[in-house]
Design a protein around this motif. Sequence first.
Motif, mmCIF file in Angstrom:
data_model
loop_
_atom_site.group_PDB
_atom_site.id
_atom_site.type_symbol
_atom_site.label_atom_id
_atom_site.label_comp_id
_atom_site.label_asym_id
_atom_site.label_seq_id
_atom_site.Cartn_x
_atom_site.Cartn_y
_atom_site.Cartn_z
ATOM 1 N N SER A 162 0.839 -1.197 0.000
ATOM 2 C CA SER A 162 0.000 0.000 0.000
ATOM 3 C C SER A 162 0.872 1.244 0.000
ATOM 4 O O SER A 162 2.035 1.203 0.418
ATOM 5 N N ARG A 163 0.322 2.344 -0.469
ATOM 6 C CA ARG A 163 1.072 3.594 -0.508
ATOM 7 C C ARG A 163 1.382 4.107 0.886
ATOM 8 O O ARG A 163 2.384 4.786 1.101
ATOM 9 N N ILE A 164 0.491 3.802 1.822
ATOM 10 C CA ILE A 164 0.721 4.183 3.214
ATOM 11 C C ILE A 164 1.103 2.918 3.968
ATOM 12 O O ILE A 164 0.247 2.060 4.207
ATOM 13 N N PRO A 165 2.367 2.753 4.322
ATOM 14 C CA PRO A 165 2.791 1.517 4.983
ATOM 15 C C PRO A 165 1.987 1.236 6.247
ATOM 16 O O PRO A 165 1.529 2.149 6.927
ATOM 17 N N LEU A 179 -5.765 -1.099 5.637
ATOM 18 C CA LEU A 179 -6.800 -0.990 6.664
ATOM 19 C C LEU A 179 -7.700 0.215 6.394
ATOM 20 O O LEU A 179 -8.935 0.120 6.478
ATOM 21 N N ILE A 180 -7.098 1.327 6.028
ATOM 22 C CA ILE A 180 -7.865 2.528 5.685
ATOM 23 C C ILE A 180 -8.749 2.253 4.471
ATOM 24 O O ILE A 180 -9.919 2.637 4.426
ATOM 25 N N GLY A 181 -8.184 1.572 3.473
ATOM 26 C CA GLY A 181 -8.944 1.244 2.269
ATOM 27 C C GLY A 181 -10.160 0.394 2.561
ATOM 28 O O GLY A 181 -11.251 0.626 2.024
ATOM 29 N N LEU A 182 -9.999 -0.595 3.457
ATOM 30 C CA LEU A 182 -11.111 -1.475 3.797
ATOM 31 C C LEU A 182 -12.181 -0.748 4.606
ATOM 32 O O LEU A 182 -13.382 -0.962 4.413
ATOM 33 N N ILE A 183 -11.743 0.130 5.509
ATOM 34 C CA ILE A 183 -12.706 0.883 6.309
ATOM 35 C C ILE A 183 -13.488 1.853 5.430
ATOM 36 O O ILE A 183 -14.710 2.000 5.559
ATOM 37 N N TRP A 184 -12.796 2.494 4.502
ATOM 38 C CA TRP A 184 -13.423 3.530 3.681
ATOM 39 C C TRP A 184 -14.293 2.941 2.569
ATOM 40 O O TRP A 184 -15.407 3.386 2.327
ATOM 41 N N HIS A 185 -13.753 1.931 1.873
ATOM 42 C CA HIS A 185 -14.444 1.384 0.693
ATOM 43 C C HIS A 185 -15.147 0.053 0.962
ATOM 44 O O HIS A 185 -15.827 -0.461 0.064
ATOM 45 N N LYS A 186 -14.955 -0.516 2.151
ATOM 46 C CA LYS A 186 -15.549 -1.799 2.515
ATOM 47 C C LYS A 186 -15.171 -2.865 1.480
ATOM 48 O O LYS A 186 -14.048 -2.896 0.994
ATOM 49 N N ASN A 187 -16.100 -3.729 1.111
ATOM 50 C CA ASN A 187 -15.756 -4.845 0.226
ATOM 51 C C ASN A 187 -15.412 -4.409 -1.190
ATOM 52 O O ASN A 187 -14.814 -5.184 -1.949
#
Length: 526
Positions: free
Chosen positions: A37-40, A45-53
């Motif tokens: 990920s771009r943010i180590p 985790l941020i991607g999953l929280i924000w965009h879900k599945n």
Amino acid sequence: MQLSILLIGALATAAYWLLCRYLAVEQDPREPPLVSSRIPLVGHLIGLIWHKNNYYVTLRQRYSHPIYTLNLPTSKLYVVNSVEIISAVQRYPKALAFPPFEAKFATTVCASSKESNDIIALNLNGEDGDWGYSHDFHQSMRSALAPGAGIDGMNRVMIQNLAGALERLRPTDGQPTKIGLADWTRHEITLATTNSVYGVHNPFKHPRIERAFWEFENGLVMILIDVLPSLTARSSCRAREVVGEAFREYFEAKHHKTGSILVQNRYNTSVENKMPVADIARHELVGSFAILVNTAPATFWLLFFIFSHPEVLEECREEVGKMIRISSEEGQAKTTLDITGIKQNCPTLTSTYQEVLRQRTLGVQARQVMKDITLDNTYLLKKGATVMMPSLVVHTDPAVWGSDVSDFNHKRFTNKGSSRNKEVHRPSPKAFRVFGGGSTLCPGRHFATTAILSAVVMFIMRYDIVPVGGQWISPKTDKTNIASVVMEPDTDIQVEVTPRKGFADGKWEFGLADSKMVFGIVAEDQ
């Protein structure tokens, strides 16, 4: 001041770097390829929280790996995109195990006692043979929900309850009946289904219990996060107590003896494994969750897609119409429909049902890696990691479903309509992941399917509905519960219900004959 800010920034950067190094999970070259990920550390985790599945879909489109690795803080995920690898995962139910997740879900959601949790944990994964609460519970569920007399009895009660709900929609003053389609569906499916399971003393007959259950379901995410749920999910925790107490009274009064074979099997299995009655009552919340949370929205979406597509409505009515029998009783027209043959004689309707589920499901099947294992002779999966199989990824893959994957193709699951792109072969039945698969295939799929198709058939044959605003607009689904398989509409659709021309008068009668015939909705059924 500026020097202090720079110093704080430097210290924060150093601390973040050290944390990343400390929490970094080693990657063996034999493991599925690592997607960084771009943010180590926290990017995924941020991607999953924000965009879900939908985040899994984005990663599939970006990298096209059949299986890949995501490193999260203190954990590792193996995410599967390939139908073939999903099948390989299902061949190892002990090494790649579901029971640990199931037990964690149940004990967290129900807030059961330590005594009960210890009973559930005993031989949880069946390493010491076919015994223990988990094994016995699943066996009792499968036997109760297998095609035969038990499930037929539940279906008959459910069908008669739905028939009564449809009769109550008949206008009494010549004016259309106005309902919120999602609210009506949720309420009537809740009553019809729970009446069929819990019998004449069904706790859900009391509006307070029905409201409490859905209040509990609404806050389930915070309960699952399990960080001070008494504060972060206060209303849901209170609602859980209300429903749990209602079930405690139900079981203590032996009302389950007048209920279905399903609730009797669940209760007897728990007693045989020495689970306290208070915890049996709490765990019935999960039983109710299983029969309600996905059935209600699936019924809503099937009604929505059929009525919003006139050509689909016409074709489904034509199929079902061939099964109707019209007679006369006491000088009044009587219309009879046996629900039994719907699954075998209405291919367009059942294909529409499957296509709606394909487009409106987002469940993720999870497995815990219990020991190091080489999957498909290629990928090393390491003990302690989690295997994730998101159905949304498979259901939106053009390589599986064809270039029209985003279209609503109601004949996709018929022999003639698998794909409008003639170069794409009909998808493998294994690609339809709504009910899971393998050893964890949903045992209630036939019961749920009968409930959904029965409600929809009764509705489309008796009534016309139009949205109050004049236009069918698909609701958003952003607020769907993380534990749900079927997307839930964020907003309701107000509709006007009127009897079909030629079907306004007379009596309707719906029935279900004895049948052990299985509708092949998933690969395992075929």
